[in-house]
Motif scaffolding. Structure first.
Motif, PDB file in Angstrom:
ATOM      1  N   ILE A   1       0.875  -1.129   0.137  1.00 48.02           N
ATOM      2  CA  ILE A   1       0.078   0.001  -0.119  1.00 48.02           C
ATOM      3  C   ILE A   1       0.900   1.398  -0.081  1.00 48.02           C
ATOM      4  CG2 ILE A   1      -1.698   1.456   1.592  1.00 48.02           C
ATOM      5  CD1 ILE A   1      -2.977  -1.302   2.198  1.00 48.02           C
ATOM      6  N   ILE A   2       1.822   1.323   0.867  1.00 52.58           N
ATOM      7  CA  ILE A   2       2.810   2.414   1.023  1.00 52.58           C
ATOM      8  C   ILE A   2       3.422   2.626  -0.203  1.00 52.58           C
ATOM      9  CG2 ILE A   2       4.615   3.210   2.073  1.00 52.58           C
ATOM     10  CD1 ILE A   2       3.630   1.820   4.611  1.00 52.58           C
ATOM     11  N   GLU A   3       3.948   1.633  -0.911  1.00 48.78           N
ATOM     12  CA  GLU A   3       4.698   1.497  -2.261  1.00 48.78           C
ATOM     13  C   GLU A   3       3.586   2.232  -3.289  1.00 48.78           C
ATOM     14  OE1 GLU A   3       7.606   1.783  -4.900  1.00 48.78           O
ATOM     15  OE2 GLU A   3       7.936   1.250  -2.781  1.00 48.78           O
ATOM     16  N   ALA A   4       2.713   1.739  -3.473  1.00 42.94           N
ATOM     17  CA  ALA A   4       1.794   2.265  -4.381  1.00 42.94           C
ATOM     18  C   ALA A   4       1.333   3.697  -4.264  1.00 42.94           C
ATOM     19  CB  ALA A   4       0.515   1.253  -4.486  1.00 42.94           C
ATOM     20  N   SER A   5       1.352   4.057  -2.764  1.00 40.37           N
ATOM     21  CA  SER A   5       0.922   5.568  -2.694  1.00 40.37           C
ATOM     22  C   SER A   5       1.753   6.708  -3.290  1.00 40.37           C
ATOM     23  CB  SER A   5       0.981   5.615  -1.229  1.00 40.37           C
ATOM     24  OG  SER A   5       2.194   5.851  -0.590  1.00 40.37           O
ATOM     25  N   ASN A   6       2.693   6.188  -3.702  1.00 44.57           N
ATOM     26  CA  ASN A   6       3.479   6.943  -4.184  1.00 44.57           C
ATOM     27  C   ASN A   6       3.130   7.508  -5.967  1.00 44.57           C
ATOM     28  OD1 ASN A   6       6.011   7.661  -2.760  1.00 44.57           O
ATOM     29  ND2 ASN A   6       5.945   5.544  -2.539  1.00 44.57           N
ATOM     30  N   GLU A   7       2.101   6.764  -6.167  1.00 46.11           N
ATOM     31  CA  GLU A   7       1.609   6.950  -7.649  1.00 46.11           C
ATOM     32  C   GLU A   7       0.367   7.677  -7.300  1.00 46.11           C
ATOM     33  OE1 GLU A   7       3.370   6.437 -10.195  1.00 46.11           O
ATOM     34  OE2 GLU A   7       4.915   5.362  -8.580  1.00 46.11           O
TER      35      GLU A   7
ATOM     36  N   ARG B   1      -2.122  14.373  -5.312  1.00 47.58           N
ATOM     37  CA  ARG B   1      -2.368  14.911  -4.162  1.00 47.58           C
ATOM     38  C   ARG B   1      -3.993  15.481  -3.972  1.00 47.58           C
ATOM     39  NH1 ARG B   1       1.718  17.798  -1.182  1.00 47.58           N
ATOM     40  NH2 ARG B   1       0.059  19.309  -0.578  1.00 47.58           N
ATOM     41  N   LEU B   2      -4.462  15.682  -4.897  1.00 48.88           N
ATOM     42  CA  LEU B   2      -5.863  16.252  -4.968  1.00 48.88           C
ATOM     43  C   LEU B   2      -6.906  14.938  -4.807  1.00 48.88           C
ATOM     44  CD1 LEU B   2      -7.503  18.828  -5.277  1.00 48.88           C
ATOM     45  CD2 LEU B   2      -7.971  18.176  -7.565  1.00 48.88           C
TER      46      LEU B   2
ATOM     47  N   GLU C   1      -6.851  18.304  -0.558  1.00 49.10           N
ATOM     48  CA  GLU C   1      -5.445  17.806  -0.668  1.00 49.10           C
ATOM     49  C   GLU C   1      -5.228  17.281   1.006  1.00 49.10           C
ATOM     50  OE1 GLU C   1      -2.211  20.176  -1.889  1.00 49.10           O
ATOM     51  OE2 GLU C   1      -3.062  20.177  -4.081  1.00 49.10           O
ATOM     52  N   PRO C   2      -5.795  16.026   1.238  1.00 50.72           N
ATOM     53  CA  PRO C   2      -5.736  15.837   2.512  1.00 50.72           C
ATOM     54  C   PRO C   2      -4.304  15.519   3.001  1.00 50.72           C
ATOM     55  CG  PRO C   2      -6.960  14.283   1.339  1.00 50.72           C
ATOM     56  CD  PRO C   2      -6.372  15.277   0.212  1.00 50.72           C
ATOM     57  N   CYS C   3      -3.124  15.400   2.321  1.00 48.58           N
ATOM     58  CA  CYS C   3      -1.847  15.495   2.689  1.00 48.58           C
ATOM     59  C   CYS C   3      -1.367  16.937   3.095  1.00 48.58           C
ATOM     60  CB  CYS C   3      -1.080  14.998   1.455  1.00 48.58           C
ATOM     61  SG  CYS C   3      -0.784  16.126   0.131  1.00 48.58           S
ATOM     62  N   ALA C   4      -2.101  17.915   2.730  1.00 45.35           N
ATOM     63  CA  ALA C   4      -1.635  19.419   3.404  1.00 45.35           C
ATOM     64  C   ALA C   4      -1.809  19.333   4.940  1.00 45.35           C
ATOM     65  CB  ALA C   4      -2.597  20.374   2.526  1.00 45.35           C
ATOM     66  N   ALA C   5      -2.844  18.449   5.388  1.00 44.02           N
ATOM     67  CA  ALA C   5      -2.959  18.474   6.835  1.00 44.02           C
ATOM     68  C   ALA C   5      -1.872  17.720   7.519  1.00 44.02           C
ATOM     69  CB  ALA C   5      -4.230  17.709   7.077  1.00 44.02           C
ATOM     70  N   GLY C   6      -1.108  16.962   6.606  1.00 44.17           N
ATOM     71  CA  GLY C   6       0.191  16.149   7.192  1.00 44.17           C
ATOM     72  C   GLY C   6      -0.022  14.604   7.463  1.00 44.17           C
ATOM     73  N   ILE C   7       0.821  14.113   6.567  1.00 49.08           N
ATOM     74  CA  ILE C   7       0.914  12.414   7.044  1.00 49.08           C
ATOM     75  C   ILE C   7       2.143  12.110   7.504  1.00 49.08           C
ATOM     76  CG2 ILE C   7       0.621  10.252   5.779  1.00 49.08           C
ATOM     77  CD1 ILE C   7      -1.000  11.664   3.719  1.00 49.08           C
TER      78      ILE C   7
ATOM     79  N   VAL D   1      -7.277   4.318   1.310  1.00 46.86           N
ATOM     80  CA  VAL D   1      -6.501   5.102   2.326  1.00 46.86           C
ATOM     81  C   VAL D   1      -6.614   6.427   2.240  1.00 46.86           C
ATOM     82  CG1 VAL D   1      -4.579   5.267   3.539  1.00 46.86           C
ATOM     83  CG2 VAL D   1      -5.016   3.103   2.943  1.00 46.86           C
ATOM     84  N   TYR D   2      -6.424   7.239   0.943  1.00 44.67           N
ATOM     85  CA  TYR D   2      -6.334   8.557   0.998  1.00 44.67           C
ATOM     86  C   TYR D   2      -7.622   9.027   0.996  1.00 44.67           C
ATOM     87  CZ  TYR D   2      -4.044  12.871  -0.707  1.00 44.67           C
ATOM     88  OH  TYR D   2      -3.547  14.134  -0.669  1.00 44.67           O
ATOM     89  N   ARG D   3      -8.715   8.346   0.249  1.00 47.94           N
ATOM     90  CA  ARG D   3     -10.110   8.960   0.076  1.00 47.94           C
ATOM     91  C   ARG D   3     -10.674   9.013   1.656  1.00 47.94           C
ATOM     92  NH1 ARG D   3     -14.067   9.103  -4.259  1.00 47.94           N
ATOM     93  NH2 ARG D   3     -16.142   9.419  -3.080  1.00 47.94           N
ATOM     94  N   LEU D   4     -10.398   7.810   2.371  1.00 48.49           N
ATOM     95  CA  LEU D   4     -10.720   7.961   3.837  1.00 48.49           C
ATOM     96  C   LEU D   4     -10.028   9.139   4.559  1.00 48.49           C
ATOM     97  CD1 LEU D   4     -10.905   4.167   4.629  1.00 48.49           C
ATOM     98  CD2 LEU D   4     -12.712   5.605   4.128  1.00 48.49           C
ATOM     99  N   MET D   5      -8.784   9.274   4.269  1.00 49.73           N
ATOM    100  CA  MET D   5      -8.003  10.630   5.029  1.00 49.73           C
ATOM    101  C   MET D   5      -9.031  11.860   4.488  1.00 49.73           C
ATOM    102  SD  MET D   5      -4.125  10.071   4.533  1.00 49.73           S
ATOM    103  CE  MET D   5      -3.351   8.550   5.306  1.00 49.73           C
ATOM    104  N   ALA D   6      -9.409  11.977   3.073  1.00 51.44           N
ATOM    105  CA  ALA D   6     -10.384  13.154   2.806  1.00 51.44           C
ATOM    106  C   ALA D   6     -11.515  13.293   3.811  1.00 51.44           C
ATOM    107  CB  ALA D   6     -10.566  12.877   1.397  1.00 51.44           C
TER     108      ALA D   6
END
Length: 281
Positions: A44-50, A53-54, A59-65, A273-278
């Protein structure tokens, strides 16, 4: 150490003061059919690099991960659960949302226990899953992936289950005993439901447990116990997002990915994972 969304994060966004704390848990101890969950978090972590941000206009990552080191999954299962509970408890106490990457579903007991300890308030679980996971024990193990929701229900945690399509009579009885709110897959899929209102008295603070086998195997075959007739990708996410409306997500996990060499499924899990962060923002 591998970092979730490493390719996109700025130095500020990856600090330990981040809104989201990713906890990889490569647990594979009670799997009862297909294997491979131990490699799920890293995939999952490896795939997350693809990922982009939006997501959902934000941009959930703007809140920090911040990605923590992987949990040591050797030793007795109760000890592993306590170690994970300490991690999620610390995250919540620090004002962060713990994001636990599995690994088999049994880990949810430790993750939720820590969140509940930190909150000291009623907690409900919104569960996406092909299975109810309400067996008292399975193959002699009470901390089995098939028993995790039984343990949490016995601890007084409220449950809302979506997408279940494989369960035994013991689990049917447990649903009655513990007042488990549920809408199973056949009803959801055949009627195309994307929104289901939770009971009015369901707790304000919600933990989301997303077992990837809740999705139909045509969308997610890389899991240990695939069951036909599952939820659609957007359907599952919409059910969670609607359930969180007016409530506060205090933690979540994505579990049971068993990578099979096709990176499409790893990417699907990373996107969830990223969608749930959003959905937590």
């Amino acid at each position: 150490m591998s970092i979730f969304l490493d390719s996109e994060l700025t130095a500020t966004e990856r600090s330990d003061a981040a809104r989201f704390r990713v906890i990889p848990v490569p647990l594979e101890r009670t799997v009862s059919y297909g294997s491979g969950t131990a490699t799920g978090p890293e995939a999952i972590i490896e795939a997350s690099n693809e990922l982009e941000r939006l997501c959902q206009g934000h941009e959930p990552c703007a809140a920090g991960i911040f990605t923590e080191k992987s949990l040591d999954c050797t030793g007795a299962l109760p000890d592993i659960m306590e170690s994970l509970a300490q991690r999620t408890e610390a995250a919540v106490c620090a004002g962060s949302i713990p994001v636990t990457l599995g690994g088999e579903h049994s880990l949810t007991y430790g993750a939720v226990t820590g969140v509940a300890r930190a909150l000291g308030k009623p907690l409900g679980i919104v569960q996406i899953d092909a299975h109810a996971d309400l067996r008292v024990a399975y193959q002699g193990e009470k901390h089995s992936h098939a028993s995790v929701m039984h343990l949490l229900a016995e601890d007084g945690v409220r449950l809302a289950q979506f997408g279940v399509r494989a369960l035994c009579q013991q689990e049917v009885d447990s649903r009655v005993k513990h007042g488990v709110f549920h809408h199973d897959a056949e009803d959801l899929v055949t009627h195309g439901f994307h929104k289901v209102d939770l009971p009015e008295d369901f707790p304000e603070h919600v933990y989301v447990s997303f077992d990837v086998d809740g999705l139909d195997p045509s969308l997610m075959p890389a899991t240990g116990t695939p069951v036909p007739g599952g939820l659609g990708y957007y359907q599952a996410l919409h059910l969670v997002e609607h359930a969180l409306g007016g409530r506060r997500c205090v933690g979540f996990d994505v579990v049971e990915l068993a990578p099979d060499g096709n990176t499409a499924w790893d990417f699907t899990a990373a996107q969830i994972v990223y969608r749930l962060m959003a959905a937590c923002l």
